[in-house]
Scaffold this motif. Structure first.
Motif, PDB file in Angstrom:
ATOM      1  N   THR A  26       0.807  -1.220   0.000  1.00 57.51           N
ATOM      2  CA  THR A  26       0.000   0.000   0.000  1.00 57.51           C
ATOM      3  C   THR A  26       0.837   1.265   0.000  1.00 57.51           C
ATOM      4  OG1 THR A  26      -0.171  -0.006   2.421  1.00 57.51           O
ATOM      5  CG2 THR A  26      -1.945  -1.105   1.196  1.00 57.51           C
ATOM      6  N   PRO A  43      -4.536  -1.075  -3.331  1.00 54.27           N
ATOM      7  CA  PRO A  43      -5.167  -2.375  -3.514  1.00 54.27           C
ATOM      8  C   PRO A  43      -6.389  -2.546  -2.616  1.00 54.27           C
ATOM      9  CG  PRO A  43      -3.232  -2.594  -2.140  1.00 54.27           C
ATOM     10  CD  PRO A  43      -3.294  -1.156  -2.588  1.00 54.27           C
ATOM     11  N   THR A  44      -7.266  -3.469  -3.008  1.00 54.29           N
ATOM     12  CA  THR A  44      -8.418  -3.831  -2.185  1.00 54.29           C
ATOM     13  C   THR A  44      -8.002  -4.954  -1.247  1.00 54.29           C
ATOM     14  OG1 THR A  44      -9.209  -5.554  -3.676  1.00 54.29           O
ATOM     15  CG2 THR A  44      -9.989  -3.304  -4.094  1.00 54.29           C
ATOM     16  N   ASP A  45      -8.844  -5.260  -0.272  1.00 57.79           N
ATOM     17  CA  ASP A  45      -8.534  -6.356   0.641  1.00 57.79           C
ATOM     18  C   ASP A  45      -8.475  -7.693  -0.088  1.00 57.79           C
ATOM     19  OD1 ASP A  45     -11.278  -6.345   0.195  1.00 57.79           O
ATOM     20  OD2 ASP A  45     -11.816  -6.671   2.290  1.00 57.79           O
ATOM     21  N   VAL A  46      -9.309  -7.863  -1.111  1.00 59.54           N
ATOM     22  CA  VAL A  46      -9.316  -9.103  -1.886  1.00 59.54           C
ATOM     23  C   VAL A  46      -7.999  -9.231  -2.675  1.00 59.54           C
ATOM     24  CG1 VAL A  46     -10.448 -10.347  -3.775  1.00 59.54           C
ATOM     25  CG2 VAL A  46     -11.821  -9.198  -2.042  1.00 59.54           C
ATOM     26  N   GLU A  47      -7.556  -8.129  -3.275  1.00 62.20           N
ATOM     27  CA  GLU A  47      -6.285  -8.138  -4.011  1.00 62.20           C
ATOM     28  C   GLU A  47      -5.119  -8.439  -3.068  1.00 62.20           C
ATOM     29  OE1 GLU A  47      -7.548  -4.914  -7.470  1.00 62.20           O
ATOM     30  OE2 GLU A  47      -6.508  -4.208  -5.683  1.00 62.20           O
ATOM     31  N   LEU A  48      -5.153  -7.843  -1.879  1.00 64.40           N
ATOM     32  CA  LEU A  48      -4.093  -8.082  -0.900  1.00 64.40           C
ATOM     33  C   LEU A  48      -4.069  -9.547  -0.459  1.00 64.40           C
ATOM     34  CD1 LEU A  48      -4.528  -4.856   1.216  1.00 64.40           C
ATOM     35  CD2 LEU A  48      -2.539  -5.427  -0.165  1.00 64.40           C
ATOM     36  N   SER A  50      -5.152 -12.177  -2.036  1.00 62.78           N
ATOM     37  CA  SER A  50      -4.699 -13.001  -3.153  1.00 62.78           C
ATOM     38  C   SER A  50      -3.181 -12.899  -3.335  1.00 62.78           C
ATOM     39  CB  SER A  50      -5.412 -12.577  -4.436  1.00 62.78           C
ATOM     40  OG  SER A  50      -4.916 -13.293  -5.535  1.00 62.78           O
ATOM     41  N   ALA A  51      -2.658 -11.687  -3.259  1.00 66.14           N
ATOM     42  CA  ALA A  51      -1.224 -11.467  -3.465  1.00 66.14           C
ATOM     43  C   ALA A  51      -0.380 -12.066  -2.340  1.00 66.14           C
ATOM     44  CB  ALA A  51      -0.929  -9.978  -3.599  1.00 66.14           C
ATOM     45  N   LYS A  56      -8.892 -13.526   3.434  1.00 64.47           N
ATOM     46  CA  LYS A  56      -9.345 -12.132   3.518  1.00 64.47           C
ATOM     47  C   LYS A  56      -9.503 -11.720   4.988  1.00 64.47           C
ATOM     48  CE  LYS A  56     -13.188  -9.274   2.085  1.00 64.47           C
ATOM     49  NZ  LYS A  56     -14.505  -9.244   1.494  1.00 64.47           N
ATOM     50  N   ARG A  81     -10.224   0.776  -0.881  1.00 65.33           N
ATOM     51  CA  ARG A  81      -8.812   0.608  -1.231  1.00 65.33           C
ATOM     52  C   ARG A  81      -7.977   1.194  -0.098  1.00 65.33           C
ATOM     53  NH1 ARG A  81      -7.834  -1.283  -6.185  1.00 65.33           N
ATOM     54  NH2 ARG A  81      -9.633  -1.477  -7.533  1.00 65.33           N
TER      55      ARG A  81
END
Length: 89
Positions: A26, A43-48, A50-51, A56, A81
């Motif tokens: 971030t 990034p969104t929480d979902v993107e975080l 996944s990465a 979640k 975000r």
């Protein structure tokens, strides 16, 4: 499929790793001169999740702590975000 059972120290270690990774993802960008550039959208929480490769729920816990510590800011909008605001974790 069986889920891995973690000890308390292992959970704490994963949470710490997640916090550091989420914070790094971030962070605002800087150019070669150390000048701050346009901040990323964040990034969104979902993107975080996944990465980082965690749930979640674990990312949400890490974000909550980082926000409380003043290191990350939740941006308005949907989906939410996140961008880093403070010193390195």
């Amino acid at each position: 499929m069986t889920e891995e059972i973690l000890t308390l120290p292992e959970v704490a270690q994963r949470l710490e790793f997640t916090e550091k990774t989420v914070y790094t993802m971030t962070r605002k960008g800087e150019d070669d001169d150390g000048e701050e550039t346009e901040p990323p959208e964040g990034p969104t929480d979902v993107e975080l999740a996944s990465a980082v490769g965690v749930t979640k729920a674990l990312v949400a816990k890490a974000l909550k702590k980082l926000i409380a510590d003043g290191l990350v800011e939740k941006l308005s909008g949907r989906p939410a975000r996140y961008v880093a605001t403070g010193d390195e974790a």
